[in-house]
Design a protein around this motif. Structure first.
Motif, short mmCIF file in Angstrom:
data_model
loop_
_atom_site.label_atom_id
_atom_site.label_comp_id
_atom_site.label_asym_id
_atom_site.label_seq_id
_atom_site.Cartn_x
_atom_site.Cartn_y
_atom_site.Cartn_z
N LEU A 50 0.82 -1.21 0.00
CA LEU A 50 0.00 0.00 0.00
C LEU A 50 0.85 1.26 0.00
CD1 LEU A 50 -2.76 -1.05 2.56
CD2 LEU A 50 -3.02 -0.79 0.10
N ARG A 51 2.06 1.17 0.54
CA ARG A 51 2.90 2.36 0.67
C ARG A 51 3.83 2.59 -0.52
NH1 ARG A 51 3.01 4.74 5.65
NH2 ARG A 51 1.97 3.64 7.34
N THR A 52 3.78 1.71 -1.52
CA THR A 52 4.59 1.96 -2.70
C THR A 52 4.04 3.17 -3.44
OG1 THR A 52 3.27 0.35 -3.95
CG2 THR A 52 5.34 -0.43 -2.99
N GLU A 53 4.74 3.61 -4.43
CA GLU A 53 4.39 4.86 -5.11
C GLU A 53 2.92 4.90 -5.52
OE1 GLU A 53 5.72 7.46 -9.04
OE2 GLU A 53 6.87 5.71 -8.38
N ALA A 54 2.22 5.90 -5.03
CA ALA A 54 0.79 6.03 -5.33
C ALA A 54 0.57 6.15 -6.83
CB ALA A 54 0.22 7.25 -4.61
N ASN A 73 2.18 -4.02 11.77
CA ASN A 73 0.84 -3.79 11.22
C ASN A 73 0.15 -2.58 11.84
OD1 ASN A 73 1.20 -5.99 9.61
ND2 ASN A 73 -0.30 -7.29 10.63
N ASP A 74 0.64 -2.11 13.00
CA ASP A 74 0.01 -0.96 13.64
C ASP A 74 -0.06 0.24 12.71
OD1 ASP A 74 -0.30 -2.37 15.98
OD2 ASP A 74 1.44 -1.52 16.99
N ASP A 84 -1.12 7.92 8.55
CA ASP A 84 -0.37 7.70 7.31
C ASP A 84 -0.83 6.43 6.60
OD1 ASP A 84 1.09 9.99 7.68
OD2 ASP A 84 2.88 8.98 8.45
N GLY A 85 -1.10 5.37 7.38
CA GLY A 85 -1.55 4.12 6.78
C GLY A 85 -2.91 4.26 6.12
N ASP A 143 -5.27 6.59 -0.94
CA ASP A 143 -4.59 6.86 -2.21
C ASP A 143 -4.68 5.68 -3.17
OD1 ASP A 143 -3.90 9.35 -1.31
OD2 ASP A 143 -1.85 8.79 -0.75
N ARG A 144 -4.86 4.48 -2.64
CA ARG A 144 -4.95 3.28 -3.47
C ARG A 144 -6.36 3.04 -4.00
NH1 ARG A 144 -0.73 0.49 -5.72
NH2 ARG A 144 1.10 0.59 -4.37
#
Length: 254
Positions: free
Chosen positions: A159-163, A187-188, A194-195, A201-202
């Protein structure tokens, strides 16, 4: 509620689970266990006794995650996300976070409206248990569906890779026992501001985030609203004892 096995019926004691596989991975230990099935040592006292239903359990770092005894929660996760999407959206794509025992994937594959079905699973052992092991009884048809794809990677990292690289109409997440009870400390961050921003964004405009939890979490509902989601609400799955399982739902703005 767990079934009463032949051993328990004869002795009054719960049947001990049998370990089918145990592996040490980058995130700790994962174990596949089985309950039920034919008695281990048939004898005169078990003659004619029907075998108990086979139930498979996944344990991570000593923490029970899920089993194949029911599946209502996992199916609701998929159904609720699909129902929350705009009615006119044809062939929406879905990212399922966590393969687990396969109920969510199987449910999505049963529904012709879904387009692309991507499952992210970080434990190679879990993927193996589905592809060549006992859990194929749940997921074989879904894995053969041309819409389905399994990605062996960590959900949080994915999920945190480039949007913009990969977006979905729905995110259905079931990697913990809930936002307040994670399997690993890493996982927190998924449930942090941010998570949740990474989840948003995904999603495509109007897309839906669905998160399974073993108990309601008003604090997580508030976190979803603070992260810019709308239509935040919770659907409950009644259980025999204790607090209900729930699915937290939220929508990204159009």
């Amino acid at each position: 509620m767990a079934s009463v096995t032949p051993t328990q019926a004869r002795t009054g004691a719960p049947e001990a689970p049998r370990t089918l596989d145990r592996r040490e991975g980058p995130f700790g230990e994962v174990v596949l266990r089985q309950r039920g099935g034919p008695p281990a040592a048939p004898g005169a006292d078990s003659a004619g006794t029907p075998a108990a239903p086979v139930i498979y359990e996944i344990i991570a770092n000593g923490c029970f995650l899920m089993d194949t005894s029911d599946g209502r929660s996992e199916r609701l996760l998929i159904d609720a996300a699909l129902d929350a999407l705009p009615a006119g959206r044809a062939h929406p794509s879905v990212l399922i976070g966590g393969l687990g025992v396969g109920f969510s994937l199987a449910r999505a594959a049963q529904q012709p409206r879904w387009g692309r079905i991507v499952v992210v699973e970080r434990e190679e052992a879990v993927i193996d248990w589905h592809r060549t092991g006992p859990l194929s009884a749940v997921s074989a048809a879904a894995l053969a569906d041309p819409r389905s794809e399994i990605r062996h990677t960590d959900l949080v990292a994915h999920l945190r890779t480039e949007a913009g690289q990969d977006t979905y109409d729905a995110l259905c997440l079931d990697i913990d026992n809930g936002p307040d009870w994670t399997v690993t400390e890493d996982n927190d961050s998924l449930y942090s501001p941010d998570g949740l921003a990474a989840c948003r964004d995904r999603l495509t405009p109007g897309g839906v985030l669905a998160v399974w939890s073993a108990q309601p979490s008003p604090a997580f509902e508030e976190a979803l609203r603070n992260a810019g989601f709308s239509g935040v609400h919770t659907e409950e799955i009644p259980v025999v004892r204790g607090v209900p399982d729930v699915v937290h739902l939220a929508r990204k703005g159009a």
